[in-house]
Design a protein around this motif. Structure first.
Motif, PDB file in Angstrom:
ATOM      1  N   LEU A  36       0.826  -1.205   0.000  1.00 30.37           N
ATOM      2  CA  LEU A  36       0.000   0.000   0.000  1.00 30.37           C
ATOM      3  C   LEU A  36       0.861   1.255   0.000  1.00 30.37           C
ATOM      4  N   GLY A  37       2.042   1.187   0.632  1.00 30.54           N
ATOM      5  CA  GLY A  37       2.949   2.329   0.603  1.00 30.54           C
ATOM      6  C   GLY A  37       3.448   2.633  -0.798  1.00 30.54           C
ATOM      7  N   LEU A  38       3.702   1.584  -1.587  1.00 30.06           N
ATOM      8  CA  LEU A  38       4.096   1.805  -2.978  1.00 30.06           C
ATOM      9  C   LEU A  38       2.981   2.494  -3.762  1.00 30.06           C
ATOM     10  N   LEU A  39       1.749   2.110  -3.474  1.00 26.26           N
ATOM     11  CA  LEU A  39       0.618   2.662  -4.215  1.00 26.26           C
ATOM     12  C   LEU A  39       0.267   4.070  -3.757  1.00 26.26           C
ATOM     13  N   SER A  40       0.117   4.259  -2.448  1.00 27.86           N
ATOM     14  CA  SER A  40      -0.346   5.546  -1.927  1.00 27.86           C
ATOM     15  C   SER A  40       0.804   6.501  -1.629  1.00 27.86           C
ATOM     16  N   GLN A  92      -1.648   7.348  -5.069  1.00 27.90           N
ATOM     17  CA  GLN A  92      -3.008   6.897  -5.341  1.00 27.90           C
ATOM     18  C   GLN A  92      -3.665   6.434  -4.047  1.00 27.90           C
ATOM     19  N   LEU A  93      -4.803   6.999  -3.728  1.00 25.65           N
ATOM     20  CA  LEU A  93      -5.535   6.640  -2.524  1.00 25.65           C
ATOM     21  C   LEU A  93      -6.333   5.363  -2.764  1.00 25.65           C
ATOM     22  N   SER A  94      -6.155   4.383  -1.891  1.00 25.28           N
ATOM     23  CA  SER A  94      -6.896   3.124  -2.005  1.00 25.28           C
ATOM     24  C   SER A  94      -7.495   2.762  -0.656  1.00 25.28           C
ATOM     25  N   LEU A  95      -8.791   2.509  -0.665  1.00 23.70           N
ATOM     26  CA  LEU A  95      -9.491   2.007   0.531  1.00 23.70           C
ATOM     27  C   LEU A  95      -9.914   0.556   0.361  1.00 23.70           C
ATOM     28  N   GLY A  96      -9.402  -0.090  -0.670  1.00 27.27           N
ATOM     29  CA  GLY A  96      -9.809  -1.467  -0.952  1.00 27.27           C
ATOM     30  C   GLY A  96      -8.752  -2.501  -0.678  1.00 27.27           C
ATOM     31  N   HIS A  97      -7.755  -2.176   0.165  1.00 26.20           N
ATOM     32  CA  HIS A  97      -6.668  -3.115   0.399  1.00 26.20           C
ATOM     33  C   HIS A  97      -7.163  -4.400   1.046  1.00 26.20           C
ATOM     34  N   ALA A  98      -8.190  -4.305   1.891  1.00 22.84           N
ATOM     35  CA  ALA A  98      -8.720  -5.500   2.546  1.00 22.84           C
ATOM     36  C   ALA A  98      -9.275  -6.490   1.523  1.00 22.84           C
ATOM     37  N   PHE A  99      -9.798  -5.997   0.411  1.00 22.72           N
ATOM     38  CA  PHE A  99     -10.329  -6.884  -0.628  1.00 22.72           C
ATOM     39  C   PHE A  99      -9.230  -7.779  -1.190  1.00 22.72           C
ATOM     40  N   PHE A 100      -8.073  -7.220  -1.481  1.00 22.66           N
ATOM     41  CA  PHE A 100      -6.988  -8.000  -2.064  1.00 22.66           C
ATOM     42  C   PHE A 100      -6.348  -8.926  -1.035  1.00 22.66           C
ATOM     43  N   LEU A 101      -6.353  -8.524   0.225  1.00 21.65           N
ATOM     44  CA  LEU A 101      -5.937  -9.446   1.280  1.00 21.65           C
ATOM     45  C   LEU A 101      -6.863 -10.661   1.327  1.00 21.65           C
ATOM     46  N   ALA A 102      -8.167 -10.413   1.201  1.00 21.35           N
ATOM     47  CA  ALA A 102      -9.126 -11.506   1.206  1.00 21.35           C
ATOM     48  C   ALA A 102      -8.948 -12.416  -0.005  1.00 21.35           C
ATOM     49  N   LEU A 112     -12.663  -1.726   8.153  1.00 25.52           N
ATOM     50  CA  LEU A 112     -11.759  -1.367   9.241  1.00 25.52           C
ATOM     51  C   LEU A 112     -10.336  -1.837   8.962  1.00 25.52           C
ATOM     52  N   LEU A 113     -10.195  -2.979   8.302  1.00 22.16           N
ATOM     53  CA  LEU A 113      -8.867  -3.469   7.978  1.00 22.16           C
ATOM     54  C   LEU A 113      -8.176  -2.542   6.979  1.00 22.16           C
ATOM     55  N   SER A 114      -8.918  -2.055   5.987  1.00 19.24           N
ATOM     56  CA  SER A 114      -8.340  -1.099   5.038  1.00 19.24           C
ATOM     57  C   SER A 114      -7.923   0.185   5.736  1.00 19.24           C
ATOM     58  N   VAL A 115      -8.731   0.651   6.688  1.00 24.88           N
ATOM     59  CA  VAL A 115      -8.383   1.857   7.443  1.00 24.88           C
ATOM     60  C   VAL A 115      -7.131   1.617   8.280  1.00 24.88           C
ATOM     61  N   ASP A 116      -7.023   0.411   8.859  1.00 19.63           N
ATOM     62  CA  ASP A 116      -5.820   0.078   9.620  1.00 19.63           C
ATOM     63  C   ASP A 116      -4.570   0.184   8.751  1.00 19.63           C
ATOM     64  N   TYR A 117      -4.656  -0.288   7.521  1.00 20.10           N
ATOM     65  CA  TYR A 117      -3.488  -0.238   6.645  1.00 20.10           C
ATOM     66  C   TYR A 117      -3.143   1.198   6.252  1.00 20.10           C
ATOM     67  N   LEU A 118      -4.145   2.033   6.057  1.00 19.34           N
ATOM     68  CA  LEU A 118      -3.855   3.444   5.807  1.00 19.34           C
ATOM     69  C   LEU A 118      -3.175   4.080   7.020  1.00 19.34           C
ATOM     70  N   SER A 128       8.016   4.976   2.205  1.00 17.18           N
ATOM     71  CA  SER A 128       9.186   4.377   2.839  1.00 17.18           C
ATOM     72  C   SER A 128       8.888   2.935   3.215  1.00 17.18           C
ATOM     73  N   VAL A 129       9.769   2.016   2.834  1.00 18.09           N
ATOM     74  CA  VAL A 129       9.593   0.613   3.196  1.00 18.09           C
ATOM     75  C   VAL A 129       9.775   0.420   4.694  1.00 18.09           C
ATOM     76  N   ALA A 130      10.824   1.031   5.253  1.00 17.51           N
ATOM     77  CA  ALA A 130      11.054   0.917   6.695  1.00 17.51           C
ATOM     78  C   ALA A 130       9.926   1.578   7.481  1.00 17.51           C
ATOM     79  N   GLY A 131       9.423   2.706   6.992  1.00 22.57           N
ATOM     80  CA  GLY A 131       8.326   3.371   7.673  1.00 22.57           C
ATOM     81  C   GLY A 131       7.057   2.541   7.668  1.00 22.57           C
ATOM     82  N   ALA A 132       6.727   1.934   6.522  1.00 25.45           N
ATOM     83  CA  ALA A 132       5.549   1.068   6.452  1.00 25.45           C
ATOM     84  C   ALA A 132       5.680  -0.102   7.411  1.00 25.45           C
TER      85      ALA A 132
END
Length: 383
Positions: free
Chosen positions: A51-55, A60-70, A260-266, A276-280
Motif C-alpha cells: 500500500l505504501g508503494l501505491l499511496s 493513489q488513494l486506495s481504501l480497498g486493500h482488505a479486498f486483495f488481502l481476502a 476497518l482493515l483497510s483503514v488500519d493499513y492506511l 518508505s519501506v522501513a516506515g511502512a
C-alpha cells in the motif's frame, strides 16, 4: 579511499546482518504469544509495503486493500483445500498471490484513469462487494463461519504441528516457530524487492507522477500504465500478506476483511511514513501489536476493561484504535513524514553532534569546507 569504502560496506552489512540474526534467534527464547504478534506484524508489514508503494510513492488513494488481502487468503484456502482443486499448498500460495494480482489487473483500468478521492471511493466499493461475495459464496468461502486453512508444505516440511514433535536445540518447534521463519523469508523478499523498485527507474517514475502528473508526462512517463502497474504490484503484495495471515490465523472468516482493515493499513503507512519501506514496516508493527498487547495486559491498564467483562468500559480494541488515531494526529502535526522521517532526523542530528565534537571517524566541518573550496578553485581553472 578504499578503506573508507570498506568500512562503509561493513557498517551497511552489520546494519542488516545483526537484526537478521536477532530475528532468527527469537523463536528459541519467546513463547507462542510473542511469536504470534511477530507473525501478524510481518504479514501486516508485507501488505503495508504494498500500500505504501501505491499511496505513498504513486500518490493513489486506495481504501480497498482488505479486498486483495481476502483474495489472497481465500484463494490459498480454496486452491489448497477441499472443496477445491486440492493443489499442493506451495503451488496454491503462489497462485493465490497471482490471483490477487489478476484482481488488481482487472481494476487497473479504473486506477489508470481515476485518482485522488475518486479512486478511494471506487476502491471502497471493492470492500463491500468482496464482503458480500465472501458471505454468499458458501461453496468457496464457507460463508459466515469461514474455512479452516490447510497447512503449508514445502519440500516435505510442514509449517504446522506434527507428530512426532520437532525439536531444535532442545526447543520444541510448533506451528508458530515454523511459521516465524516462513514469515521472515517472505518479509525479506518483500523488503528487498520493494526497495529495488523504489530505487530503480519505476520508483523514480512513480515519484515524479505523484509530484506532478503534467511534469511526469512531459518527461515521457506513461501515466496510465504506471498507475495501473502500481495497483497490480500493490495487489500482489496484499495477496501475499493475505496468504501469510491465513496461515497464521489457521481459519479465515469474512468479517476480518472489512473496511476497518483497510483503514488500519492506511494508518500504518501514515504513522510509519509515506513512500518508505522501513516506515511502512514500523507503522505495521505499531498498529498490529498495540491491540494484542492491550488485550493481554488489559487488567493492568487504567480505564481499559478486560475482554468480555461487559461493564461498559472501553475495551482493549477500542482503546488501541483511539491511541493510534491520536498518533496519526500527532504525526500529521509534528512529523508529517512519519516515524521513518523522525528517525532519520534524529540520526542526522546525532551525526552532526559527533562531527562537531571531532570524534574519530568524523570529519570536522572546517576540513569539509576547506576541501570543498579547494575543489571548487581547481574546477575554476580547468580549461
Amino acid at each position: 579511499m578504499s578503506d573508507l569504502l570498506k568500512s562503509a560496506r561493513l557498517r551497511r552489512s552489520a546494519t542488516f546482518l545483526l537484526p537478521a540474526l536477532l530475528l532468527c534467534a527469537l523463536p528459541f527464547y519467546l513463547d507462542a504469544f510473542w511469536l504470534r504478534i511477530g507473525l501478524f506484524s510481518m504479514a501486516a508489514a508485507i501488505g503495508a509495503v504494498g500500500l505504501g508503494l501505491l499511496s505513498g510513492t504513486a500518490g493513489q488513494l486506495s481504501l480497498g486493500h482488505a479486498f486483495f488481502l481476502a483474495v489472497g487468503a481465500y484463494g490459498y484456502v480454496w486452491l489448497a483445500g477441499e472443496p477445491g482443486p486440492g493443489l499442493p499448498p506451495a503451488l496454491a500460495a503462489v497462485l493465490a498471490v497471482l490471483l490477487a494480482g489478476a484482481a488488481g489487473g482487472l481494476f487497473s483500468p479504473v486506477a489508470g484513469r481515476v485518482k485522488g478521492i475518486y479512486l478511494g471511493v471506487a476502491t471502497l466499493a471493492l470492500v463491500f462487494l468482496g464482503h458480500h461475495v465472501l458471505l454468499t459464496a458458501d461453496s468457496v468461502t464457507g460463508g459466515f463461519n469461514g474455512r479452516s486453512v490447510p497447512p503449508l508444505e514445502l519440500g516435505g516440511f510442514t509449517f504446522a504441528e506434527t507428530d512426532p514433535e520437532l525439536t531444535v536445540l532442545g526447543v520444541p518447534f510448533g506451528a508458530e516457530e515454523r511459521l516465524w521463519y516462513l514469515g521472515l523469508a517472505l518479509f525479506a523478499l518483500t523488503w528487498f524487492t520493494a526497495r529495488g523498485v523504489l530505487r530503480g527507474r519505476p520508483g523514480r517514475a512513480l515519484a515524479a507522477l505523484r509530484d506532478s502528473e503534467t511534469a511526469a508526462s512531459v518527461m515521457g512517463v506513461p501515466v496510465a500504465r504506471y498507475r495501473s502497474a502500481a495497483f497490480v504490484v500493490s495487489s500482489m503484495y496484499a495477496g501475499l500478506a493475505g496468504v501469510l495471515l491465513a496461515l497464521s490465523f489457521r481459519r479465515v472468516v469474512p468479517d476480518y476483511f472489512s473496511l476497518l482493515l483497510s483503514v488500519d493499513y492506511l494508518a500504518m503507512i501514515v504513522i510509519g511514513g509515506l513512500g518508505s519501506v522501513a516506515g511502512a514496516t514500523a507503522g505495521a508493527v505499531f498498529v498490529t501489536a498495540l491491540p494484542l498487547l492491550m488485550t493481554r495486559y488489559a487488567d493492568q491498564l487504567p480505564l481499559v476493561a478486560t475482554p468480555g467483562s461487559g461493564d461498559g468500559s472501553i475495551g482493549p480494541t477500542e482503546a488501541s484504535r483511539y491511541l493510534y488515531g491520536a498518533a496519526i494526529v500527532v504525526i500529521l502535526l509534528y512529523a508529517p513524514d512519519g516515524l521513518h522521517g523522525l528517525a532519520r532526523r534524529i540520526r542526522a542530528r546525532l551525526r552532526g553532534r559527533l562531527s562537531a565534537t571531532g570524534l574519530p571517524g568524523s570529519t570536522p566541518p572546517s576540513a569539509t569546507t576547506e576541501t570543498t573550496a579547494t575543489t571548487a578553485r581547481a574546477k575554476e581553472h580547468t580549461p
